[in-house]
Design an enzyme around this catalytic site. Structure first.
Site, PDB file in Angstrom:
ATOM      1  N   ARG A 163       0.822  -1.222   0.000  1.00  0.00           N
ATOM      2  CA  ARG A 163       0.000   0.000   0.000  1.00  0.00           C
ATOM      3  C   ARG A 163       0.850   1.264   0.000  1.00  0.00           C
ATOM      4  NH1 ARG A 163      -2.962  -1.352   5.366  1.00  0.00           N
ATOM      5  NH2 ARG A 163      -0.798  -1.955   5.665  1.00  0.00           N
ATOM      6  N   ASN A 195       2.395 -12.984   1.228  1.00  0.00           N
ATOM      7  CA  ASN A 195       3.072 -12.573   2.464  1.00  0.00           C
ATOM      8  C   ASN A 195       2.345 -11.442   3.193  1.00  0.00           C
ATOM      9  OD1 ASN A 195       5.590 -11.882   4.186  1.00  0.00           O
ATOM     10  ND2 ASN A 195       5.265 -10.020   2.989  1.00  0.00           N
ATOM     11  N   TYR A 252      -5.899 -13.272  15.452  1.00  0.00           N
ATOM     12  CA  TYR A 252      -4.681 -13.438  14.639  1.00  0.00           C
ATOM     13  C   TYR A 252      -4.397 -14.932  14.476  1.00  0.00           C
ATOM     14  CZ  TYR A 252       0.084 -13.189  12.905  1.00  0.00           C
ATOM     15  OH  TYR A 252       1.220 -13.355  12.125  1.00  0.00           O
ATOM     16  N   GLY A 258       8.098 -18.186  13.699  1.00  0.00           N
ATOM     17  CA  GLY A 258       7.883 -17.726  15.074  1.00  0.00           C
ATOM     18  C   GLY A 258       8.328 -16.275  15.175  1.00  0.00           C
TER      19      GLY A 258
HETATM   20  P1  NDP Z   1       5.859  -6.181   8.334  1.00  0.00           P
HETATM   21  O1  NDP Z   1       4.849  -5.358   9.067  1.00  0.00           O
HETATM   22  O2  NDP Z   1       7.286  -5.823   8.436  1.00  0.00           O
HETATM   23  O3  NDP Z   1       5.450  -6.268   6.790  1.00  0.00           O
HETATM   24  C1  NDP Z   1       4.117  -6.526   6.420  1.00  0.00           C
HETATM   25  C2  NDP Z   1       3.934  -6.253   4.938  1.00  0.00           C
HETATM   26  O4  NDP Z   1       2.559  -6.551   4.607  1.00  0.00           O
HETATM   27  C3  NDP Z   1       4.186  -4.818   4.562  1.00  0.00           C
HETATM   28  O5  NDP Z   1       4.917  -4.779   3.362  1.00  0.00           O
HETATM   29  C4  NDP Z   1       2.803  -4.240   4.347  1.00  0.00           C
HETATM   30  O6  NDP Z   1       2.842  -3.265   3.319  1.00  0.00           O
HETATM   31  C5  NDP Z   1       2.047  -5.476   3.856  1.00  0.00           C
HETATM   32  N1  NDP Z   1       0.603  -5.334   4.047  1.00  0.00           N
HETATM   33  C6  NDP Z   1      -0.084  -5.286   5.210  1.00  0.00           C
HETATM   34  N2  NDP Z   1      -1.379  -5.086   4.973  1.00  0.00           N
HETATM   35  C7  NDP Z   1      -1.529  -5.003   3.629  1.00  0.00           C
HETATM   36  C8  NDP Z   1      -2.625  -4.800   2.765  1.00  0.00           C
HETATM   37  N3  NDP Z   1      -3.858  -4.639   3.241  1.00  0.00           N
HETATM   38  N4  NDP Z   1      -2.419  -4.776   1.428  1.00  0.00           N
HETATM   39  C9  NDP Z   1      -1.177  -4.932   0.940  1.00  0.00           C
HETATM   40  N5  NDP Z   1      -0.088  -5.140   1.702  1.00  0.00           N
HETATM   41  C10 NDP Z   1      -0.265  -5.175   3.029  1.00  0.00           C
HETATM   42  O7  NDP Z   1       5.623  -7.674   8.878  1.00  0.00           O
HETATM   43  P2  NDP Z   1       6.353  -9.068   8.548  1.00  0.00           P
HETATM   44  O8  NDP Z   1       7.290  -8.967   7.426  1.00  0.00           O
HETATM   45  O9  NDP Z   1       6.832  -9.600   9.832  1.00  0.00           O
HETATM   46  O10 NDP Z   1       5.073  -9.921   8.153  1.00  0.00           O
HETATM   47  C11 NDP Z   1       4.922 -10.550   6.899  1.00  0.00           C
HETATM   48  C12 NDP Z   1       3.998 -11.739   7.092  1.00  0.00           C
HETATM   49  O11 NDP Z   1       4.598 -12.656   7.999  1.00  0.00           O
HETATM   50  C13 NDP Z   1       2.638 -11.390   7.678  1.00  0.00           C
HETATM   51  O12 NDP Z   1       1.669 -12.192   7.035  1.00  0.00           O
HETATM   52  C14 NDP Z   1       2.767 -11.798   9.148  1.00  0.00           C
HETATM   53  O13 NDP Z   1       1.554 -12.133   9.728  1.00  0.00           O
HETATM   54  C15 NDP Z   1       3.680 -13.006   9.015  1.00  0.00           C
HETATM   55  N6  NDP Z   1       4.427 -13.377  10.208  1.00  0.00           N
HETATM   56  C16 NDP Z   1       5.240 -12.495  10.867  1.00  0.00           C
HETATM   57  C17 NDP Z   1       5.953 -12.911  11.977  1.00  0.00           C
HETATM   58  C18 NDP Z   1       6.802 -11.993  12.785  1.00  0.00           C
HETATM   59  O14 NDP Z   1       7.061 -12.310  13.975  1.00  0.00           O
HETATM   60  N7  NDP Z   1       7.303 -10.898  12.242  1.00  0.00           N
HETATM   61  C19 NDP Z   1       5.904 -14.310  12.436  1.00  0.00           C
HETATM   62  C20 NDP Z   1       5.017 -15.132  11.685  1.00  0.00           C
HETATM   63  C21 NDP Z   1       4.338 -14.694  10.599  1.00  0.00           C
HETATM   64  P3  NDP Z   1       2.030  -1.885   3.310  1.00  0.00           P
HETATM   65  O15 NDP Z   1       1.836  -1.468   4.731  1.00  0.00           O
HETATM   66  O16 NDP Z   1       2.894  -0.970   2.518  1.00  0.00           O
HETATM   67  O17 NDP Z   1       0.764  -2.226   2.599  1.00  0.00           O
HETATM   68  C1  8X3 Z   2       3.867 -13.796  14.527  1.00  0.00           C
HETATM   69  C2  8X3 Z   2       4.344 -14.712  15.591  1.00  0.00           C
HETATM   70  O1  8X3 Z   2       3.978 -15.479  17.968  1.00  0.00           O
HETATM   71  O2  8X3 Z   2       4.002 -13.077  17.534  1.00  0.00           O
HETATM   72  O3  8X3 Z   2       3.041 -14.444  13.644  1.00  0.00           O
HETATM   73  O4  8X3 Z   2       2.123 -14.411  16.881  1.00  0.00           O
HETATM   74  S1  8X3 Z   2       3.563 -14.403  17.051  1.00  0.00           S
END
Ligand code: NDP
Ligand code: 8X3
Length: 253
Positions: free
Chosen positions: A34, A87, A153, A184
């Protein structure tokens, strides 16, 4: 000829690290998100290698018509997508279910589940037509086990796990691999988003933990994506060494 990867949510965290790693390895990259200014910056960084092409698509995965229109009208030279990384996602809020904010719940379900479905519905037919492809769904350890205050979540990521299994079955006939990645604790912008910009609260989450980095997850995606054509990794849980489950970690004091 270069292969092509489409990554949703490439403006930060796992998505950005994945874009950079695949670009380094000669893939053409479609980045989405976004935040337009972040996409523009990343596009420049990716193009700096000089060897690859980049297509930057600025849309919100929650907007069904927008997803269908942007991804349904890809320029001809961008339609041969080898890898899709679903992602884009987020956690918002950390409350008991009896006091949770329903708008937060909607955001998580609309992004993590419905957004992933809208993108998959647009891209999987292109892979099916070609008789090959690889879809990565970024779930979470929170989809494998529930934790206090994680409720919606956890449910949204549990749905991603279930959907990955179902997609693998449905797309078997089309020779499309489906890999579910369940990380994780990883230090990205994830906790900052969950706590709505509160940096102090976000930092506490990783205190005393040598957390995963976005590069760690990008490396795992790259590994899975470059295995021989007949090998598919279906499901991976990846944690920091100091985390044994969503409810068990060992913090250094
Ligand atoms: P970040 O917040 O660093 O990145 C999230 C990304 O998702 C951003 O690029 C954001 O872009 C994009 N995003 C969010 N909402 C939207 C939307 N409505 N439309 C388009 N893009 C969107 O988080 P992570 O890299 O950590 O997370 C990536 C994935 O990994 C997620 O699905 C998260 O749930 C999952 N995850 C993360 C973990 C963690 O501990 N970090 C552990 C397990 C899973 P923008 O805001 O520009 O749209
Ligand atoms: C992100 C990992 O444990 O913070 O998906 O929910 S946790």
């Amino acid at each position: 000829m270069n292969k092509t990867i489409l990554i949703t949510g490439a403006t930060a965290g796992f998505g950005k690290a994945t874009a950079l790693l695949f670009a380094e390895n000669g893939y053409n990259i479609i980045i989405t998100g976004r935040r337009k200014e972040r996409l523009d910056e990343l596009e420049k960084e990716l193009l700096a290698s000089g060897k690859i092409k980049v297509l930057s698509l600025n849309f919100d995965v929650r907007k069904r018509e927008e997803v269908a229109s942007v991804l349904g009208n890809l320029p001809a030279e961008w339609r041969d997508i080898d890898i899709l990384v679903n992602n884009a996602g987020l956690a918002v809020g950390l409350d008991h279910v009896d006091t949770g904010n329903i708008d937060d719940w909607d955001r998580m379900i609309d992004t993590n589940l419905k957004g992933l479905l809208y993108v998959t519905r647009a891209i999987s037919p292109l892979m099916a037509e070609r008789g090959k492809g690889h879809i990565f769904n970024i779930g979470s350890i929170a989809g494998k086990e529930a934790y206090e205050n994680g409720n919606v979540y956890c449910a949204s990521k549990s749905a991603v796990d279930a959907l990955s299994k179902a997609m693998r079955i449905d797309l078997l006939k089309n020779n499309i691999k489906v890999t579910h990645i369940a990380p994780g604790m990883a230090e990205t912008e994830f906790s900052l988003v969950r706590f709505k910009g509160d940096e102090d609260k976000a930092k506490v989450v990783y205190k005393g933990i040598d957390a995963l980095t976005a590069d760690d997850i990008a490396g795992v995606i790259y590994y899975c994506a470059t295995l021989p054509a007949h090998v598919c990794i279906s499901d991976l849980v990846i944690t920091p060494t100091q985390q044994a489950s969503v409810n068990h970690n060992y913090r250094r004091v």
